[in-house]
Design a protein around this motif. Structure first.
Motif: not given
Length: 177
Positions: A135-160
């Motif tokens: 099955t394919w699912y709709r997805l919403s997500f938000r991913c924030e990384v640090d300035a160097d893009a070496t770490r994820v600072l915050s992550f939020n998601f919802r499966v649709g």
């Protein structure tokens, strides 16, 4: 295609001349199977809301723990990522956290979006999807990384909602059959 390759997967093209890719077309890569971690989340579609609701999160629930190797300070992971272009590091980091979070929410992802981030530190695609084996699912997500893009600072998601098989081709989703 080997799911352990870690790279993004381009879908096979027909033998005739390739059509130019749309600038906003979603790309997908196989999900990696996690070896071992605590299953702290509940049923499919549930997430752990730990980040207070605010307009910047667009109503998406936050997660309590980020499963990103870059966030652990692992020297090998950090040095391995240093040779990867920034836009792909963001796609890899956010995809890795997304994979872990979906597994923690009792999904077994097969295909995940691989979306490079050209500018800024927040990946928040307007349209996204992931699949399980059937099955394919709709997805919403938000991913924030640090300035160097070496770490994820915050992550939020919802499966649709599930995406009906009749819509897969129109959305350019790989067939699961």
């Amino acid at each position: 295609m080997d799911a352990k390759s870690g790279g993004k997967v381009d879908l096979p093209a027909p033998a005739e001349k390739q059509k130019p890719k749309q600038a906003n077309a979603l790309k997908f890569r196989p999900a990696k199977v996690s070896k071992s971690r605590s299953k702290s989340a509940g049923t499919p579609g549930s997430t752990n809301a730990a980040v207070p609701a605010s307009p910047i999160y667009s109503g998406l629930p936050g997660v309590r723990k980020l499963y990103s190797q870059g966030a652990t300070g692992d020297a090998l992971a950090t040095s391995s990522m240093s040779e990867v272009p920034r836009d792909q590091r963001v796609a890899n980091l956010c995809g890795s956290v997304l994979n872990e979070e979906l597994q923690g929410a009792s999904y077994s992802p097969k295909w995940l979006p691989s979306i490079p981030l050209k500018v800024g530190n927040v990946l928040n695609p307007p349209v996204a999807a992931f699949s399980t084996a059937t099955t394919w699912y709709r997805l919403s997500f938000r991913c924030e990384v640090d300035a160097d893009a070496t770490r994820v600072l915050s992550f939020n998601f919802r499966v649709g909602a599930e995406i009906p098989p009749g819509e897969w081709a129109g959305l350019r989703l790989p067939s699961l059959r």
